[in-house]
Design an enzyme around this catalytic site. Structure first.
Site: not given
Ligand code: VG1
Ligand code: CO
Length: 547
Positions: A117-118, A281, A283, A285-286, A348, A368-369, A380, A500
């Site tokens: 991902s990210h 991002d 992959d 999804d964001r 989360t 929120e991410s 997502k 976080r």
């Protein structure tokens, strides 16, 4: 027939319990048998009593370093495991939402998605792999627990003896008895977007001169965004920036936040800024959404999309309900209250939305991410969110700033920020969280920063659909005016611990809706530090990433 070899192996620890896959440094994945062990563990954990005969597996990833090798390994292992067919994206590519879409549309047994991902890519970066089930979503905890258990007792894996297959363009070939079908990674996804949105209205928007800057951050969304935004909707060439997926993401960090997407932010804050800025991002999804001169917090974006979703054909009939992760701001709760629909608060991670979506209890959800999605897939979906925003702006004939201002004056503004402290020594971070958890209950009822604490606890979630309970999902302080401070440790970091802190408060004074979030939250930010002792205990003077 190709021959299947059975290779003796030993358990290699690595999968964090409770996570939906394996995410590690590339160097770990390159250790002998490491990837193979995980793939075999997945197969062992999810194999139906009758085996995989007649079943289809979907396979693809975000194109990062290691993607192509992993695809070839999984193909050989899927052949050995007895799958009938694998659908693999050309070039080994499939964005996470596209993989979810293909699993659902083609009635697959499930899929393996190759991505961290990210997290940064390249030989020194991270790699990852996760299993999604037949609903197209990340495996639920019962399944990830079974996979984790399998990784601990594995003794061997099975792999077919076969040369690498060519994957560069669509076509079919056989690997032993396994049918390998290389598919266009974009086609199924593009068809789905056609069903959800009014493409004519979007075409008219671009034909009218609307300017979009979409930063694919050299990750997987590039080909999707080009095919849909530029080729289909007529957005001018160059709308998609950094659109070629690279194994190291061009050295960047494909996390669509204001720090890592600083180029896009600069573009959007300039005088001649386009109408809308968006980034995705690794992959796909964001999504990050930036208006002209106005970065939008993902929590606000979720709330505004919920309030306006009926402007897109797919959501014209209204929303069954909405959901947000616990640390996400309560802005969407206010929209749900006004719409008279339920709003769920989950831990989360996308896997918690799956049951609610499958049960038809929610239509829209987000984190929120910068993750937003709907019941169209079970992940997502970054590009979907951008298309929905375009649809809203086209229908309302307003700028993003106008939509945001109208929203805040109706609902109030939930000022929001997240402060990340990265690569902390594990023991320091864990001790901090343990001490904080121990001290929280005594804070209930106290007045701090002029507010009374109404709730101080360690968030536990009972799934309203299957009754399963997930504990230790974040420490939270909730105040009588709706302000909140939340702390949790990241489950996706691969270096030490990432802590976080999430901070929000609601502002309804019409004269105070345009403040800088860091300033608007200054007293709560200071309080968060005081209560956690973070600065003192970690020696860190400021967060690594502020979003
Ligand atoms: C982060 C985000 C979380 C998201 C997860 C996976 O997790 O905070 O909201 O679901 O990444 O996202 P954590 O545990 O590091 O806070 V991903 O893009 O795999 O797009
Ligand atoms: Co992602």
């Amino acid at each position: 027939m190709s021959t299947v070899r059975r290779i003796a192996t030993q358990p290699i620890a690595g999968m964090k319990p409770g996570t939906s896959g394996l995410r590690k440094k590339v160097s770990e994945f390159e250790r002998p048998h490491y990837l193979e062990n995980f793939v075999q563990s997945v197969f062992d954990a999810v194999r139906p009593p009758e085996g995989f005969a007649g079943r289809t597996l979907v396979l693809g990833g975000d194109g990062r370093h290691g993607n192509l090798r992993a695809v070839q390994v999984v193909l050989r292992m899927a052949a050995a495991a007895g799958f009938a067919r694998v659908l693999v994206g050309a070039g080994g590519l499939l964005s996470t939402p596209a993989a979810s879409c293909v699993i659902r549309r083609r009635g697959a047994f499930g899929g393996l998605i190759l991505s961290a991902s990210h997290n940064p890519g390249g030989p020194d970066g991270d790699f990852g792999i996760k299993f999604n089930g037949a609903n197209g979503g990340p495996a639920p905890e019962a399944v990830t627990d079974a996979i984790h258990a399998a990784t601990l007792r594995i003794t061997h894996y099975d792999i077919a003896d076969a040369p690498d297959l060519a994957l560069d363009r669509p076509g079919r070939s056989l690997l032993g008895d396994l049918l390998v079908e290389v598919i266009d990674p974009v086609a199924d996804y593009r068809d789905l977007m056609h069903e959800l949105f009014d493409f004519d209205a979007l075409r008219a928007l671009f034909a009218g001169g609307f300017r979009l800057a979409f930063d694919a951050m050299h990750a997987v969304t590039g080909p999707y965004a080009k095919a849909i935004l530029e080729d289909e909707l007529g957005a001018p060439a160059g709308t998609v920036r950094n659109g070629v997926p690279l194994p190291d993401f061009g050295g960047g960090h494909p996390d669509p936040n204001l720090v890592h997407a600083h180029e896009l932010l600069a573009t959007m804050m300039a005088d001649d800024a386009p109408d809308l800025g968006a980034a995705s991002d690794g992959d796909g999804d964001r999504n990050l959404i930036i208006g002209r001169g106005l970065p939008l917090s993902p929590s606000d974006s979720l709330a505004m999309l919920a309030a306006n979703a009926h402007l897109a054909p797919a959501y014209r009939g209204g929303l069954a309900g909405v959901a947000r992760s616990m640390p996400t701001s309560a802005a969407v709760d206010r929209v749900a209250a006004r719409l008279g629909i339920p709003c769920f608060e989950t831990p989360t991670g996308w896997k918690f939305f799956g049951n609610l979506l499958d049960a038809g209890r929610i239509t829209l959800c987000g984190e929120e991410s910068a993750g937003t999605g709907s019941d169209h897939v079970r992940e997502k979906d970054g590009l979907w969110a951008v298309l929905l925003w375009l649809q809203v702006l086209a229908a309302r004939r307003q700028s993003l700033r106008e939509v945001a201002q109208a929203h805040w004056s109706t609902y109030g503004r939930n000022y929001y920020t997240r402060h990340d402290h990265e690569a902390l020594p594990l023991d320091v971070a864990q001790a901090l969280m343990a001490d904080l958890a121990a001290k929280l209950p005594a804070l209930a009822g106290q007045v701090m920063a002029g507010r009374r604490v109404v709730l101080a606890d360690d968030f536990a979630y009972t799934d309203p659909v299957d009754g399963s309970v997930s504990r230790h999902q974040g420490l939270r302080l909730v105040f009588d005016d709706g302000a909140r401070i939340v702390w949790r440790l990241s489950g996706t970091g691969t270096e030490g611990a990432t802590l976080r802190a999430y901070i929000e408060r609601l502002e309804t004074d019409p004269a105070a809706l345009a403040l800088d979030p860091q300033q608007a939250l200054a007293d709560l930010i200071a309080l968060a530090d005081r209560v956690s002792g973070l600065r003192e205990r970690t020696g860190r003077q400021k967060p690594d990433v502020v979003t």
